[in-house]
Design a protein around this motif. Sequence first.
Motif, PDB file in Angstrom:
ATOM      1  N   TRP A 222       0.850  -1.205   0.000  1.00 26.76           N
ATOM      2  CA  TRP A 222       0.000   0.000   0.000  1.00 26.76           C
ATOM      3  C   TRP A 222       0.883   1.251   0.000  1.00 26.76           C
ATOM      4  CZ3 TRP A 222      -0.600   4.345   2.920  1.00 26.76           C
ATOM      5  CH2 TRP A 222      -1.753   5.101   2.706  1.00 26.76           C
ATOM      6  N   LEU A 223       1.914   1.237   0.829  1.00 27.13           N
ATOM      7  CA  LEU A 223       2.799   2.402   0.936  1.00 27.13           C
ATOM      8  C   LEU A 223       3.511   2.656  -0.398  1.00 27.13           C
ATOM      9  CD1 LEU A 223       3.702   4.510   2.999  1.00 27.13           C
ATOM     10  CD2 LEU A 223       5.522   2.946   3.720  1.00 27.13           C
ATOM     11  N   GLN A 224       3.916   1.578  -1.065  1.00 24.01           N
ATOM     12  CA  GLN A 224       4.607   1.725  -2.347  1.00 24.01           C
ATOM     13  C   GLN A 224       3.736   2.401  -3.408  1.00 24.01           C
ATOM     14  OE1 GLN A 224       5.637  -2.514  -2.753  1.00 24.01           O
ATOM     15  NE2 GLN A 224       7.781  -1.883  -2.976  1.00 24.01           N
ATOM     16  N   GLN A 225       2.426   2.282  -3.257  1.00 31.64           N
ATOM     17  CA  GLN A 225       1.503   2.829  -4.258  1.00 31.64           C
ATOM     18  C   GLN A 225       1.232   4.322  -4.066  1.00 31.64           C
ATOM     19  OE1 GLN A 225       0.673   0.569  -6.659  1.00 31.64           O
ATOM     20  NE2 GLN A 225       1.973  -0.733  -5.355  1.00 31.64           N
ATOM     21  N   GLN A 226       1.669   4.890  -2.945  1.00 37.01           N
ATOM     22  CA  GLN A 226       1.358   6.299  -2.681  1.00 37.01           C
ATOM     23  C   GLN A 226       2.206   7.211  -3.566  1.00 37.01           C
ATOM     24  OE1 GLN A 226      -1.434   6.551  -0.840  1.00 37.01           O
ATOM     25  NE2 GLN A 226      -1.112   4.330  -0.947  1.00 37.01           N
ATOM     26  N   PRO A 227       1.584   8.262  -4.122  1.00 34.46           N
ATOM     27  CA  PRO A 227       2.282   9.116  -5.092  1.00 34.46           C
ATOM     28  C   PRO A 227       3.585   9.734  -4.574  1.00 34.46           C
ATOM     29  CG  PRO A 227      -0.071   9.609  -5.037  1.00 34.46           C
ATOM     30  CD  PRO A 227       0.189   8.668  -3.919  1.00 34.46           C
ATOM     31  N   SER A 228       3.638  10.057  -3.286  1.00 32.96           N
ATOM     32  CA  SER A 228       4.832  10.729  -2.757  1.00 32.96           C
ATOM     33  C   SER A 228       5.897   9.756  -2.258  1.00 32.96           C
ATOM     34  CB  SER A 228       4.431  11.682  -1.624  1.00 32.96           C
ATOM     35  OG  SER A 228       3.832  10.956  -0.564  1.00 32.96           O
ATOM     36  N   VAL A 229       5.681   8.448  -2.481  1.00 36.52           N
ATOM     37  CA  VAL A 229       6.595   7.430  -1.951  1.00 36.52           C
ATOM     38  C   VAL A 229       7.422   6.813  -3.073  1.00 36.52           C
ATOM     39  CG1 VAL A 229       6.712   5.134  -0.883  1.00 36.52           C
ATOM     40  CG2 VAL A 229       5.159   6.874   0.038  1.00 36.52           C
ATOM     41  N   HIS A 230       8.727   6.710  -2.828  1.00 37.01           N
ATOM     42  CA  HIS A 230       9.606   5.988  -3.742  1.00 37.01           C
ATOM     43  C   HIS A 230       9.433   4.492  -3.443  1.00 37.01           C
ATOM     44  CE1 HIS A 230      12.982   4.563  -5.992  1.00 37.01           C
ATOM     45  NE2 HIS A 230      13.367   5.777  -6.331  1.00 37.01           N
ATOM     46  N   PRO A 231       8.922   3.714  -4.403  1.00 41.10           N
ATOM     47  CA  PRO A 231       8.563   2.322  -4.104  1.00 41.10           C
ATOM     48  C   PRO A 231       9.741   1.415  -3.787  1.00 41.10           C
ATOM     49  CG  PRO A 231       8.325   2.782  -6.455  1.00 41.10           C
ATOM     50  CD  PRO A 231       8.598   4.098  -5.788  1.00 41.10           C
ATOM     51  N   GLU A 232      10.958   1.852  -4.118  1.00 46.89           N
ATOM     52  CA  GLU A 232      12.140   1.019  -3.841  1.00 46.89           C
ATOM     53  C   GLU A 232      12.956   1.550  -2.665  1.00 46.89           C
ATOM     54  OE1 GLU A 232      14.348   0.594  -7.425  1.00 46.89           O
ATOM     55  OE2 GLU A 232      12.673  -0.314  -8.525  1.00 46.89           O
ATOM     56  N   LYS A 233      12.318   2.415  -1.865  1.00 49.34           N
ATOM     57  CA  LYS A 233      13.009   2.963  -0.689  1.00 49.34           C
ATOM     58  C   LYS A 233      12.091   2.872   0.529  1.00 49.34           C
ATOM     59  CE  LYS A 233      15.995   6.081  -3.347  1.00 49.34           C
ATOM     60  NZ  LYS A 233      16.454   7.480  -3.535  1.00 49.34           N
ATOM     61  N   ILE A 234      11.749   1.633   0.879  1.00 47.31           N
ATOM     62  CA  ILE A 234      10.848   1.381   2.010  1.00 47.31           C
ATOM     63  C   ILE A 234      11.649   0.861   3.199  1.00 47.31           C
ATOM     64  CG2 ILE A 234       8.837   0.088   2.833  1.00 47.31           C
ATOM     65  CD1 ILE A 234       8.145   2.051   0.632  1.00 47.31           C
ATOM     66  N   SER A 235      11.427   1.470   4.359  1.00 47.56           N
ATOM     67  CA  SER A 235      12.053   1.022   5.610  1.00 47.56           C
ATOM     68  C   SER A 235      10.981   0.530   6.576  1.00 47.56           C
ATOM     69  CB  SER A 235      12.813   2.170   6.281  1.00 47.56           C
ATOM     70  OG  SER A 235      13.809   2.687   5.454  1.00 47.56           O
ATOM     71  N   LEU A 236      11.399  -0.313   7.509  1.00 46.70           N
ATOM     72  CA  LEU A 236      10.549  -0.691   8.633  1.00 46.70           C
ATOM     73  C   LEU A 236      11.193  -0.171   9.907  1.00 46.70           C
ATOM     74  CD1 LEU A 236       9.549  -4.419   7.911  1.00 46.70           C
ATOM     75  CD2 LEU A 236       8.343  -2.331   7.278  1.00 46.70           C
ATOM     76  N   PHE A 237      10.383   0.462  10.740  1.00 44.05           N
ATOM     77  CA  PHE A 237      10.833   0.891  12.064  1.00 44.05           C
ATOM     78  C   PHE A 237       9.929   0.205  13.083  1.00 44.05           C
ATOM     79  CE2 PHE A 237      10.258   3.463  15.854  1.00 44.05           C
ATOM     80  CZ  PHE A 237      11.548   3.827  16.206  1.00 44.05           C
ATOM     81  N   GLY A 238      10.545  -0.511  14.012  1.00 39.32           N
ATOM     82  CA  GLY A 238       9.757  -1.183  15.044  1.00 39.32           C
ATOM     83  C   GLY A 238      10.376  -1.012  16.407  1.00 39.32           C
ATOM     84  N   ARG A 239       9.502  -0.925  17.415  1.00 41.09           N
ATOM     85  CA  ARG A 239       9.958  -0.861  18.803  1.00 41.09           C
ATOM     86  C   ARG A 239       9.481  -2.085  19.549  1.00 41.09           C
ATOM     87  NH1 ARG A 239      11.891   1.056  22.431  1.00 41.09           N
ATOM     88  NH2 ARG A 239      10.141   0.791  23.833  1.00 41.09           N
ATOM     89  N   SER A 240      10.406  -2.707  20.305  1.00 45.96           N
ATOM     90  CA  SER A 240      10.054  -3.824  21.173  1.00 45.96           C
ATOM     91  C   SER A 240       9.443  -4.960  20.353  1.00 45.96           C
ATOM     92  CB  SER A 240       9.119  -3.323  22.279  1.00 45.96           C
ATOM     93  OG  SER A 240       8.925  -4.298  23.269  1.00 45.96           O
ATOM     94  N   LYS A 241       8.214  -5.340  20.652  1.00 47.50           N
ATOM     95  CA  LYS A 241       7.570  -6.423  19.897  1.00 47.50           C
ATOM     96  C   LYS A 241       7.466  -6.061  18.425  1.00 47.50           C
ATOM     97  CE  LYS A 241       5.696 -10.507  20.149  1.00 47.50           C
ATOM     98  NZ  LYS A 241       6.499 -11.665  20.594  1.00 47.50           N
ATOM     99  N   GLY A 242       7.257  -4.770  18.137  1.00 43.24           N
ATOM    100  CA  GLY A 242       7.208  -4.314  16.752  1.00 43.24           C
ATOM    101  C   GLY A 242       8.547  -4.435  16.052  1.00 43.24           C
ATOM    102  N   ALA A 243       9.647  -4.377  16.808  1.00 43.34           N
ATOM    103  CA  ALA A 243      10.971  -4.568  16.225  1.00 43.34           C
ATOM    104  C   ALA A 243      11.160  -6.019  15.803  1.00 43.34           C
ATOM    105  CB  ALA A 243      12.056  -4.153  17.220  1.00 43.34           C
TER     106      ALA A 243
END
Length: 432
Positions: A222-243
Amino acid sequence: MTKLILPQIEVTPATALIDVPVHISLSGFIPNQLITLHATLKNGLPGGDLTASSHAIFQADENGSVDLVSQAPLFGTYEGIDPMGLFWSMNVQTMRFYHAYSLDDFQFTPRSTEIELTAEVYDKPVAKAVVKRIFVSRDVSIQKVTDHGLVGLYFSKPHTEQRPAIVVLGGSEGGIGSCSQFAALFASHGYPALALAYFQCNDLPDDIRQIPIEYVQRAIHWLQQQPSVHPEKISLFGRSKGAELALVTASIDQHVHAVIASSPSSTVTIGTDKAFAGSDTFSPQSSWSFQGEPLPFVPWTEEQTKVSQERLEAGQRIDHIHTEAWAACEWLEDAEIPVEKINGPILFLSSDDDHWWPAAQHCEQMVKRLEDHQFAHSVVHLRYADTGHGIRFPYIPTTRTQLNGGTPKNNAYASEHSWHEVLQFLERTFPE
């Protein structure tokens, strides 16, 4: 005729993002006068409540001035020279997230908060100033996302060029509140960010029980499809269980090009200990699933689960239970996250006095695994001594150490230092 100089408090900048330090100085006082400077925060948490206060007693110099950049208080809620000491050393009176089980019920408000500074002499207020702290820039829009079964908040500026973007995953607190604060700050720094709830919101599961990795993959798509997003520059940020979830997802999905894992686990860990919601039967469940199958995980015994619940209710640490389960796991190799499969650089953040689980040891284990596999991308592990689980963003109260660990001062330093490192990591990974 002599001009009367009145006591005053000067703050620069008086309005700024929450992660920007301010310069506080006092002038117009009698030389060598004792001054008590109070800081009061009354409404300072998007999606929740926060009230807190701090104070420091200073002695004016021969010119009747005090400068917090170069002067330590005689007494107060913090010690030593620290321009932002009044901010992180606040004693918290109220702090809670609104646990919105529906995205429609959640509002990212306030978008900013005010800290009132009051200078007192002989218990009488003689000067006041207000510091406005912004949680999300004015030009950042906030969109509720429910497409394809997702539950999230999308923060973005009206960029004309495609930008690196981030999926933000919170911890075992669930819901959308905590991760939305980080997403708001990322977007304010120019990185479109999707704060993604993965349980305890809308029709998502009530607890962490075999959450499908495909759910996070849908969020990435979904994020890759957004007009202001570069589809090949996606990061994940997670804290604790989310990490943990971020690392597992990135090891499976090659569309992730960087991971920031704050206080993570090196293994898939136990999710809930019940087969289904409301069940009384002990049945340890994997936190995550992929292609319909639960991922191998480090289980707990029924006794460990019981002791953990009792200790949490008493406000006591449980990291040793994770350590015991880790050591006893007969299929640890299968439960370990194959971080060497991640398609980009990794930044690990951990602390030596983490009361939830031994994140520092987990990070060391992953660094070694990456070295053994001759990982092709950069790996940075920032390990903070005498610091607790709650490494967040700068200049917010860090005085609640129960269940988290560390000391307020060290926790404040780790939050400040690590946040600057996070932003630099993103700049290095995705240069203009």
